[in-house]
Design an enzyme around this catalytic site. Sequence first.
Site, PDB file in Angstrom:
ATOM      1  N   GLU A   1      -2.849  -3.436  -8.148  1.00 29.65           N
ATOM      2  CA  GLU A   1      -2.554  -2.013  -7.926  1.00 29.65           C
ATOM      3  C   GLU A   1      -3.836  -1.193  -7.874  1.00 29.65           C
ATOM      4  O   GLU A   1      -3.949  -0.241  -7.088  1.00 29.65           O
ATOM      5  CB  GLU A   1      -1.642  -1.495  -9.045  1.00 29.65           C
ATOM      6  CG  GLU A   1      -1.092  -0.086  -8.814  1.00 29.65           C
ATOM      7  CD  GLU A   1      -1.940   1.037  -9.386  1.00 29.65           C
ATOM      8  OE1 GLU A   1      -1.594   2.220  -9.179  1.00 29.65           O
ATOM      9  OE2 GLU A   1      -2.971   0.748 -10.045  1.00 29.65           O
TER      10      GLU A   1
ATOM     11  N   ASP B   1      -3.139  -5.741 -13.303  1.00 31.12           N
ATOM     12  CA  ASP B   1      -4.596  -5.732 -13.150  1.00 31.12           C
ATOM     13  C   ASP B   1      -5.224  -4.511 -13.800  1.00 31.12           C
ATOM     14  O   ASP B   1      -4.551  -3.494 -14.062  1.00 31.12           O
ATOM     15  CB  ASP B   1      -4.977  -5.782 -11.673  1.00 31.12           C
ATOM     16  CG  ASP B   1      -4.550  -4.545 -10.890  1.00 31.12           C
ATOM     17  OD1 ASP B   1      -3.408  -4.070 -11.099  1.00 31.12           O
ATOM     18  OD2 ASP B   1      -5.341  -4.057 -10.062  1.00 31.12           O
TER      19      ASP B   1
END
Length: 415
Positions: free
Chosen positions: A179, A84
């Site tokens: 994350e 991400d």
Amino acid sequence: MITPEAVTERFVRYVKIDTQSDPESPTVPSTAKQKNLGNVLVEELKTIGIQDAELDEYGYVYATIPSTSKKENVPVLCFCSHMDTSPDCSGAKVNPQIHKNYQGGDIHLPNDATQVLTPHAHPDLKNQIGNDIITADGTTLLGADNKAGLAEIMAAAEYLMQHPEVKHGVIRILFTPDEEIGRGVDKVDMQKLGAQFGYTMDGESLGHIEAENFSADAVVITINGVSAHPGFAKGKMESAIKIAGAIIDELPKKKLSPESTHGKKGFVHPTSVSGGIEQVVIKFIIRDFVTEGLKEKEDMLKQITEKVMKNYPNSTFDFKVIEQYRNMKSVIDQHPDVINYAKKAIKKSGIKPQMQAIRGGTDGSRLSFMGMPCPNIFAGEHAFHGKQEWVSVKDMQKAAEVVVNICRVWEKETK
């Protein structure tokens, strides 16, 4: 060992896939589009010969590089990066720009004249003379955090699969979602992962090893004010908006904030304010390298809130502390080989290792407390979460080489 093209082509391909996570989403992963990149990575892993590569229901990619060692006791290693990108800056329609053979000076991003990378603001540019630099076009972030790490691990995996003469133990690959919103390892199956030691490839400058990071909590303050018609509000209304503003205004202005601290100094940082007259929610992140320092800062914030609330006798508040992650140093210090072997691998790549502390956190900090000591290795990322984010191709190439060398060093050092 690994060509610049091996990392560059992958990196450019990955950053074009929008994978922003969403802190307000309750789903796992927080955005379904992260799986788009996960599917690409699984197919590429299978193409290079890693047949057990899989994307699970939560958006995690798992894969195995089989051992080439005759030693049966080589520890299983894991290399991890996250898919991400930060919700702080747009990650849609990223248009990567390759600035060939950088010769110093400013880098002007083509689609926004206000976005200029200067060596003053980005000191590591001074170490990149002759290297290719990749940026976005000035309208989005780049996504080097952490797609540089993905490209490096993938390039290293392909090299190891093509060169079975390189001796190493079993290598596990883990690519995580979310994350950037602190949920990167929430659904990791540690038993399935089955690794004893790990390395996240999510660091900054060439040679950096990061074995300590912030301890982190979140605080959510909910203000319950008193609403009244504004034309008849005298002596009745207690605006939650104004209460929230007063609390934020009472925060220290010359210390304990991100804009006034560096090194190992922690902070109290409001990240969002939402609501209206009757109720407002303020979200904070609290950071300190010493875990005990979190409570000190939380107590200070609660005292500020109580002080402000005395001026609003008919209003109430709720103060909630949420643990996020802890400084991995306490775990990694118990396993010195995980750092010593990383240093040897970096030296083997012709680089001087440099120990650093992260003013942030990585999946590795939480993985360390989940039973897999996991420091962070440089990936070449710079200026994270903003439109001036950039990465050096040479640094990515060297990081991929370090992955291979870490595998070799662990195998060689195992008796």
